[in-house]
Design an enzyme around this catalytic site. Structure first.
Site, short mmCIF file in Angstrom:
data_model
loop_
_atom_site.label_atom_id
_atom_site.label_comp_id
_atom_site.label_asym_id
_atom_site.label_seq_id
_atom_site.Cartn_x
_atom_site.Cartn_y
_atom_site.Cartn_z
NE ARG A 1 -2.48 35.80 5.62
CZ ARG A 1 -3.69 35.38 5.26
NH1 ARG A 1 -3.82 34.50 4.26
NH2 ARG A 1 -4.78 35.81 5.88
CE LYS B 1 -2.55 34.78 9.27
NZ LYS B 1 -2.80 35.87 10.24
CG HIS C 1 1.87 41.78 5.54
ND1 HIS C 1 1.65 40.45 5.24
CD2 HIS C 1 0.80 42.18 6.26
CE1 HIS C 1 0.50 40.07 5.78
NE2 HIS C 1 -0.03 41.10 6.41
NE ARG D 1 -2.58 39.73 3.64
CZ ARG D 1 -3.51 38.88 3.23
NH1 ARG D 1 -3.46 38.40 1.99
NH2 ARG D 1 -4.50 38.52 4.02
CG HIS E 1 -8.90 39.39 5.83
ND1 HIS E 1 -8.93 40.74 5.55
CD2 HIS E 1 -7.59 39.09 6.04
CE1 HIS E 1 -7.71 41.23 5.60
NE2 HIS E 1 -6.88 40.25 5.90
CE1 TYR F 1 -4.93 46.58 4.16
CE2 TYR F 1 -6.61 44.97 4.73
CZ TYR F 1 -5.29 45.31 4.58
OH TYR F 1 -4.33 44.39 4.85
#
Length: 329
Positions: free
Chosen positions: A172, A201, A273, A276, A299, A308
């Site tokens: 990110r 995150k 992004h 990414r 993730h 994806y």
């Protein structure tokens, strides 16, 4: 600070929360998310905006405390998010769902802390949001963007290293600009392959390998470009520096990519992004296991990564329809 989605659109989220008793009770929840849950600052800011709208809604309804909220109030608020009947901007299903999730978490917290005797939001469900497929670009387009960056200057060496890094790791943009030099481990015969330590995150740490193109671009930047940029500042551990020797901002990094895409003649929208998304899509198209891609992207759930696989399936269908003699009647 403008409170997006807050009725009137002009109220500072902090002021909206401190102006009423329910709002002040919400502030304790935000503190819990920041201190005990370790949520990222950007996530906390989004929750604050959502809860500011909720606090303003409760005030307009004459709800003076957390204990006075009932199921009908919550249902009406969820509807107001979509149609703007509370005076705020109507939200998309995805944005409204995010806001409802924030409110549900708030009421769960209030119930667990004893602020309210029960949780009236148990049956409150976010609106179904249509699943948007990530917008990836082709390998040729990525290559054109990367190779369009001139490296004669120190800033150019930084720009090439940054873009190579983003595509090589799928990081990110916030993770990239938050890196320090010590988070990078370039390949040395005695030390092993090049890797980088990323903080995603919730400050979750992961180790991601670096491809040779990115490693070489970073090595060149660290030897030739960064020392010159660093000399203009007061000293920082940041990996990517601006022209004043400070840490590069997310906005500046976005500008770097936008300029590179324009030089490469890419006329479709391209953001950090996008690299990414392209990183993940190209890995899956090359045969990578979805759980490996999950780990690389950071993730928490493989379900997030599986979107994806739909991208690559769409590509396969398009190629099949165009190439197979009996694909279309």
């Amino acid at each position: 600070m403008i409170a997006e989605g807050v009725p009137g659109g002009k109220q500072d989220p902090r002021a909206a929360l401190e102006g009423t008793r329910p709002g002040r009770q919400m502030s304790a929840y935000l503190q819990h998310l920041a201190v005990e849950r370790g949520m990222a600052l950007n996530t906390i800011a989004a929750y604050r905006r959502d809860l500011a709208r909720y606090a303003t809604f409760l005030q307009a309804r004459g709800v003076g405390s957390a204990e006075a909220v009932d199921g009908r109030t919550l249902t009406d608020f969820a509807q107001a998010l979509r149609d703007g009947s509370d005076g705020g901007s109507p939200l998309s299903a995805r944005s409204a769902a995010r806001c409802v999730v924030a409110v549900r978490g708030l009421h769960r917290f209030w119930a667990l802390e004893g602020t309210t005797p029960d949780n009236p939001a148990v049956d409150l469900h976010p609106p179904a949001a249509g699943q948007r497929l990530p917008k990836a670009i082709s390998v040729a387009e990525v290559t054109a963007i990367l190779e369009s960056v001139p490296t004669e200057t120190e800033a150019g060496q930084r720009d090439r290293a940054l873009l190579e890094f983003l595509y090589s790791t799928g990081a990110r943009i916030s993770e990239a600009v938050g890196l320090d030099v010590d988070d990078l481990h370039l390949e040395r015969p005695e030390d092993g392959p090049a890797v980088v330590r990323l903080f995603g995150k919730g400050s979750k740490e992961r180790i991601v390998p670096l491809g040779s193109y990115a490693a070489n671009a970073l090595d060149s930047y660290l030897v030739r470009g960064r020392p010159v940029l660093a000399a203009k500042g007061v000293g920082t551990a940041a990996l990517f520096l601006n022209v004043r020797g400070g840490r590069l901002s997310r906005q500046s990094a976005w500008t770097v990519l936008k300029a590179a895409a324009e030089r490469a003649g890419i006329d479709k929208p391209v953001s950090p992004h996008t690299l990414r998304h392209s990183f993940a899509t190209h890995l899956l198209e090359g045969g990578a296991d979805v759980r490996v891609v999950q780990e690389l992207l950071g993730h928490a759930s493989v379900t997030t990564t599986q979107v994806y696989t739909r991208v690559t399936a769409e590509t396969l269908r398009e190629v099949y329809a165009a190439a197979h003699p009996r694909a279309l009647a």
